[in-house]
Design an enzyme around this catalytic site. Structure first.
Site, PDB file in Angstrom:
ATOM      1  N   ASP A   1       5.535   8.247  10.479  1.00 17.03           N
ATOM      2  CA  ASP A   1       6.154   9.386   9.693  1.00 17.03           C
ATOM      3  C   ASP A   1       5.138  10.449   9.590  1.00 17.03           C
ATOM      4  O   ASP A   1       5.501  11.082   8.580  1.00 17.03           O
ATOM      5  CB  ASP A   1       6.282   8.276   8.177  1.00 17.03           C
ATOM      6  CG  ASP A   1       4.929   7.832   7.735  1.00 17.03           C
ATOM      7  OD1 ASP A   1       3.924   7.677   8.447  1.00 17.03           O
ATOM      8  OD2 ASP A   1       4.491   7.797   6.675  1.00 17.03           O
TER       9      ASP A   1
ATOM     10  N   GLU B   1      -9.022   9.048   4.775  1.00 19.67           N
ATOM     11  CA  GLU B   1      -9.341   7.681   4.891  1.00 19.67           C
ATOM     12  C   GLU B   1      -9.771   7.379   6.166  1.00 19.67           C
ATOM     13  O   GLU B   1      -9.530   7.996   7.339  1.00 19.67           O
ATOM     14  CB  GLU B   1      -7.949   6.692   4.616  1.00 19.67           C
ATOM     15  CG  GLU B   1      -7.718   7.017   3.293  1.00 19.67           C
ATOM     16  CD  GLU B   1      -6.304   6.060   3.134  1.00 19.67           C
ATOM     17  OE1 GLU B   1      -6.530   4.868   2.379  1.00 19.67           O
ATOM     18  OE2 GLU B   1      -5.022   6.510   3.300  1.00 19.67           O
TER      19      GLU B   1
ATOM     20  N   ASP C   1       2.237  11.105   8.836  1.00 19.64           N
ATOM     21  CA  ASP C   1       1.036  11.485   7.958  1.00 19.64           C
ATOM     22  C   ASP C   1      -0.221  11.255   8.586  1.00 19.64           C
ATOM     23  O   ASP C   1      -1.214  11.318   7.894  1.00 19.64           O
ATOM     24  CB  ASP C   1       1.253  10.474   6.555  1.00 19.64           C
ATOM     25  CG  ASP C   1       1.495   9.127   6.845  1.00 19.64           C
ATOM     26  OD1 ASP C   1       1.212   8.545   7.799  1.00 19.64           O
ATOM     27  OD2 ASP C   1       1.700   8.482   5.775  1.00 19.64           O
ATOM     28  N   ARG C   2      -0.547  10.416   9.473  1.00 16.37           N
ATOM     29  CA  ARG C   2      -1.764  10.075   9.966  1.00 16.37           C
ATOM     30  C   ARG C   2      -2.099  10.663  11.463  1.00 16.37           C
ATOM     31  O   ARG C   2      -1.047  11.133  12.206  1.00 16.37           O
ATOM     32  CB  ARG C   2      -2.066   8.633   9.976  1.00 16.37           C
ATOM     33  CG  ARG C   2      -2.087   8.118   8.750  1.00 16.37           C
ATOM     34  CD  ARG C   2      -2.420   6.512   8.638  1.00 16.37           C
ATOM     35  NE  ARG C   2      -1.491   5.921   9.167  1.00 16.37           N
ATOM     36  CZ  ARG C   2      -1.540   4.939  10.157  1.00 16.37           C
ATOM     37  NH1 ARG C   2      -3.012   4.712  10.781  1.00 16.37           N
ATOM     38  NH2 ARG C   2      -0.710   4.230  10.824  1.00 16.37           N
TER      39      ARG C   2
ATOM     40  N   ASP D   1       1.421   9.323  13.728  1.00 16.35           N
ATOM     41  CA  ASP D   1       1.871   8.093  13.716  1.00 16.35           C
ATOM     42  C   ASP D   1       3.640   7.976  13.266  1.00 16.35           C
ATOM     43  O   ASP D   1       3.973   9.202  13.339  1.00 16.35           O
ATOM     44  CB  ASP D   1       1.334   7.206  12.448  1.00 16.35           C
ATOM     45  CG  ASP D   1       1.596   7.676  11.185  1.00 16.35           C
ATOM     46  OD1 ASP D   1       1.780   8.967  10.893  1.00 16.35           O
ATOM     47  OD2 ASP D   1       1.844   6.898  10.213  1.00 16.35           O
TER      48      ASP D   1
ATOM     49  N   THR E   1       0.776  -1.184  -0.031  1.00 13.06           N
ATOM     50  CA  THR E   1      -0.028   0.114   0.141  1.00 13.06           C
ATOM     51  C   THR E   1       0.870   1.322  -0.013  1.00 13.06           C
ATOM     52  O   THR E   1       0.493   2.104  -0.736  1.00 13.06           O
ATOM     53  CB  THR E   1      -0.802   0.093   1.244  1.00 13.06           C
ATOM     54  OG1 THR E   1      -1.352  -1.336   1.558  1.00 13.06           O
ATOM     55  CG2 THR E   1      -1.995   1.002   1.170  1.00 13.06           C
TER      56      THR E   1
ATOM     57  N   LYS F   1      -1.312  12.105   2.981  1.00 10.91           N
ATOM     58  CA  LYS F   1      -1.971  12.768   4.020  1.00 10.91           C
ATOM     59  C   LYS F   1      -1.202  13.209   5.110  1.00 10.91           C
ATOM     60  O   LYS F   1       0.142  13.289   5.085  1.00 10.91           O
ATOM     61  CB  LYS F   1      -2.480  11.434   4.858  1.00 10.91           C
ATOM     62  CG  LYS F   1      -1.945  10.171   5.192  1.00 10.91           C
ATOM     63  CD  LYS F   1      -2.467   8.857   5.280  1.00 10.91           C
ATOM     64  CE  LYS F   1      -1.940   7.625   5.497  1.00 10.91           C
ATOM     65  NZ  LYS F   1      -1.010   7.281   4.333  1.00 10.91           N
TER      66      LYS F   1
ATOM     67  N   SER G   1       6.132   3.811   8.347  1.00  9.85           N
ATOM     68  CA  SER G   1       4.973   4.491   9.026  1.00  9.85           C
ATOM     69  C   SER G   1       4.854   3.753  10.474  1.00  9.85           C
ATOM     70  O   SER G   1       5.925   3.771  11.430  1.00  9.85           O
ATOM     71  CB  SER G   1       3.722   4.032   8.121  1.00  9.85           C
ATOM     72  OG  SER G   1       2.671   4.911   8.851  1.00  9.85           O
ATOM     73  N   HIS G   2       3.701   3.208  10.770  1.00  6.88           N
ATOM     74  CA  HIS G   2       3.315   2.936  12.120  1.00  6.88           C
ATOM     75  C   HIS G   2       4.072   1.673  12.837  1.00  6.88           C
ATOM     76  O   HIS G   2       3.945   1.032  13.626  1.00  6.88           O
ATOM     77  CB  HIS G   2       1.793   2.718  12.426  1.00  6.88           C
ATOM     78  CG  HIS G   2       1.220   1.816  11.256  1.00  6.88           C
ATOM     79  ND1 HIS G   2       0.974   2.307  10.144  1.00  6.88           N
ATOM     80  CD2 HIS G   2       0.987   0.334  11.405  1.00  6.88           C
ATOM     81  CE1 HIS G   2       0.445   1.177   9.433  1.00  6.88           C
ATOM     82  NE2 HIS G   2       0.456   0.232  10.032  1.00  6.88           N
TER      83      HIS G   2
HETATM   84  C1  VG1 Z   1      -3.079   1.221   6.056  1.00  7.13           C
HETATM   85  C2  VG1 Z   1      -4.438   1.854   5.847  1.00  7.13           C
HETATM   86  C3  VG1 Z   1      -4.618   2.746   4.737  1.00  7.13           C
HETATM   87  C4  VG1 Z   1      -3.305   3.712   4.406  1.00  7.13           C
HETATM   88  C5  VG1 Z   1      -2.151   2.850   4.618  1.00  7.13           C
HETATM   89  C6  VG1 Z   1      -0.961   3.752   4.690  1.00  7.13           C
HETATM   90  O1  VG1 Z   1      -3.087   0.108   5.049  1.00  7.13           O
HETATM   91  O2  VG1 Z   1      -5.670   0.883   6.125  1.00  7.13           O
HETATM   92  O3  VG1 Z   1      -5.766   3.433   4.580  1.00  7.13           O
HETATM   93  O4  VG1 Z   1      -3.391   4.449   3.397  1.00  7.13           O
HETATM   94  O5  VG1 Z   1      -2.017   2.083   5.795  1.00  7.13           O
HETATM   95  O6  VG1 Z   1      -0.688   4.408   5.932  1.00  7.13           O
HETATM   96  P1  VG1 Z   1      -3.426  -1.325   4.662  1.00  7.13           P
HETATM   97  O7  VG1 Z   1      -3.208  -1.648   3.323  1.00  7.13           O
HETATM   98  O8  VG1 Z   1      -2.541  -2.026   6.077  1.00  7.13           O
HETATM   99  O9  VG1 Z   1      -4.793  -1.429   4.967  1.00  7.13           O
HETATM  100  V1  VG1 Z   1       0.667   4.736   6.539  1.00  7.13           V
HETATM  101  O10 VG1 Z   1       0.448   5.958   7.794  1.00  7.13           O
HETATM  102  O11 VG1 Z   1       1.267   3.399   6.895  1.00  7.13           O
HETATM  103  O12 VG1 Z   1       1.583   5.293   5.391  1.00  7.13           O
HETATM  104 CO    CO Z   2       2.037   6.753   8.173  1.00  9.21          CO
END
Ligand code: VG1
Ligand code: CO
Length: 544
Positions: A280, A364, A282-283, A278, A19, A377, A114-115
């Site tokens: 990085d 999202e 972005d959330r 989070d 993703t 984001k 990210s997280h």
């Molecule tokens: C998750 C979220 C998605 C978001 C993605 C990246 O993906 O559901 O909405 O865009 O993380 O966010 P998934 O495929 O695990 O459902 V981040 O903050 O990791 O850049």
């Molecule tokens: Co993130």
């Protein structure tokens, strides 16, 4: 002359970006050539014209510094004449997006998972963003993956490590590396968008806030913006030192992983407002005093009140949400008489819409909200939206949300995640639901009757590209929905997400806890999916 070496290598067949880029255990990235192969595959998938600049930075996790030195040397070897890198290797994802746009660089490499937890035994990640500042579209990520499967050599320049802790530009033979303050440009952008005087005045009235950076990248940004520029007291911040292991935590701003913050907002004498970001940056998670704002509602409320924010005083061109995100924002769009787009999960799908000026805001359900000020984001931006709206409306967070529900009705919403389950069991669940696509329509479960079901696919309205297999939707006649989807960001087994939504126009039921209000839908989801039987899980790992 700086020497350029061509190094022989062999393909690793597992470098498929998910993703948001390639995410693997650090231990997978560490063996010789692994990182280099992926970076070379990126450079081979884009055209690098003369005098191109690359933006480079990451969320500060373990391996960030090592990877930055490798990438600088490979960028030079592949023809970039300049690399802009955040001091200490730091750039939050939205800040990187802004730097790419502001300095018109060819693109950027962001080092982040990210997280996902950080440290020698945890995760690392790398993603490529294009000149518009947004995540590379599928066309490019697929080219990168294809390239990584046939790669036979990569290029690297021979010079000693660059001091990335010292601000300033160093000129080498035919190229330069500029180390920039990772926060300043971004903080200036925020100041140009929001009513900082009104927010300052809000803090002066004694309004109290707690912001949790979860030991990850937003710490330095929060200090500069909230404390230095908005004069909030120092104790408004928690966990704002970036640590290579993210303090051993899991910087996912939700009710489970941000429990330290949640406890503070639910104690006696709780602050007026709480927020977390989070890994990085972005959330975001938004909390009021003893109150949680569902991300889908947050998007709808920001859209409904956008004109209170200087940057959006002229109104919104349109809005967009990912498919699993609740329809709350759709109701706002309808009232504002602006278009509302539904895209697959992941920010890359919003970029085309924003570049074509079709949408101003997007979001999202997974705590990601943003606008066309960047192409990612943006966690701190969302926090500032809330502070600006609270300052303008002079109402509490809870009062703002409740007034919104009273006006639009409430899209009761919850997401249940089943993390790290065996991959086969997870795909078995999805196969089992798909096998019922013909028999489910018109079936009745209690007061709910299935109208249609499908596997979501999306045709990009700008470039016509088609993305299939984006999540199973079961739509009920009353407008309620259940969505099943596999995560594309986990690194252990599979994560199955169930998204539940029911529309409640009746104000007298708005106080109900979402889990209570959705209890029947949850039962139906478990029944249709046979999730418990097939995975052996008797409850979700995370409930949002
Ligand atoms: C998750 C979220 C998605 C978001 C993605 C990246 O993906 O559901 O909405 O865009 O993380 O966010 P998934 O495929 O695990 O459902 V981040 O903050 O990791 O850049
Ligand atoms: Co993130």
């Amino acid at each position: 002359m700086t020497e350029i070496f061509t190094v022989k290598t062999q393909a690793f067949l597992d470098q498929k970006p998910g993703t948001s880029g390639l995410r693997k255990k650090v231990k997978v990235f560490q063996p010789p050539h692994y990182l280099e192969n992926f970076v070379q595959s990126i450079f081979d998938s884009v055209t690098i014209p003369p005098n191109s600049t690359l933006t480079l930075g990451g969320d500060g996790r373990f391996y960030n510094r090592v990877a930055i030195q490798v990438i600088i040397k490979m960028a030079v070897a592949n023809g970039f004449t300049k690399v802009i890198v955040g001091q200490g290797g730091i750039l939050s994802t939205p800040a990187a997006s802004h730097i790419i746009r502001k300095y018109q660089t060819l693109g950027g490499i962001i080092l982040s998972a990210s997280h996902n937890p950080a440290g020698p035994d945890e995760d690392f990640g790398i993603k490529y963003n294009t000149a518009n500042g947004g995540p590379a579209p599928e066309k490019i990520t697929e080219a990168i993956f294809a390239k990584s499967k046939t790669i036979s050599d990569y290029k690297v320049a021979d010079f000693s490590d660059v001091n990335i802790d010292q601000l300033g530009e160093t000129n080498f033979d035919g190229f330069s590396v500029q180390v920039i303050d990772p926060v300043a440009d971004y903080a200036d952008l925020m100041m140009s968008m929001f009513d900082f005087n009104a927010i300052k005045a809000l803090f002066e009235t004694g309004f109290s806030m707690k912001f949790d950076a979860m030991h990850a990248v937003t710490g330095p940004y929060a200090k500069e913006i909230f404390v230095n520029r908005l004069t909030a007291p120092e104790n408004s911040l928690m966990n704002c030192e970036v640590s290579e292991t993210f303090g051993g935590g899991h910087p996912d701003p939700n009710l489970t992983y941000a429990h330290e913050l949640v406890e503070q907002l639910y104690q006696a004498n709780a602050p007026d407002f709480g927020a977390a970001s989070d890994g990085d940056g972005d959330r975001n998670m938004i909390l009021g005093n003893h109150f949680f704002v569902t991300p889908s509602d947050s998007l709808a409320i920001i859209a409904a009140n956008a004109k209170l924010i200087p940057a959006y005083q002229q109104g919104l061109a349109g809005v967009a949400r990912s498919m699993p995100t609740s329809g709350a924002v759709d109701r706002v769009a309808k009232k504002l008489n602006i278009p509302c787009y539904e895209t697959p999960t992941g920010w890359k799908f919003f970029g085309n819409l924003m570049d074509a000026d079709k949408v101003t805001l997007c979001g999202e359900e997974s705590f990601g909200t943003g606008s066309n000020h960047v192409r990612e984001k943006d966690g701190l931006w969302a926090v500032l939206c809330w502070l600006n709206i609270i300052a303008a409306k002079k109402m509490s967070t809870e009062a703002i949300v409740k007034a919104h529900w009273a006006e639009y009705g409430r899209n009761v919403y919850s997401r249940h995640d089943y993390e790290a389950i065996p991959t086969e069991a997870a795909s078995g669940v999805l196969q089992h639901i798909k096998a019922q696509f013909d028999s489910l329509p018109n079936q009745t479960f209690g007061k709910y009757t299935v109208k249609t079901c499908d596997d979501f696919s999306y045709t990009d309205p700008i470039d016509g590209s088609i993305s299939t297999g984006q999540g199973i939707r079961i739509l009920f006649a009353c407008g309620s929905r259940i969505v099943f989807r596999l995560s594309g960001t986990g690194t252990e087994g599979a994560t199955l997400r169930i998204y539940l939504e029911a529309y409640e126009p009746d104000v007298s039921k708005h106080h109900l806890d979402a889990q209570v209000a959705l209890a029947e839908m949850i039962e139906i989801a478990l029944k249709i999916s046979q999730l418990k039987q097939r995975t052996g899980c008797d409850k979700p790992t995370v409930i949002t």
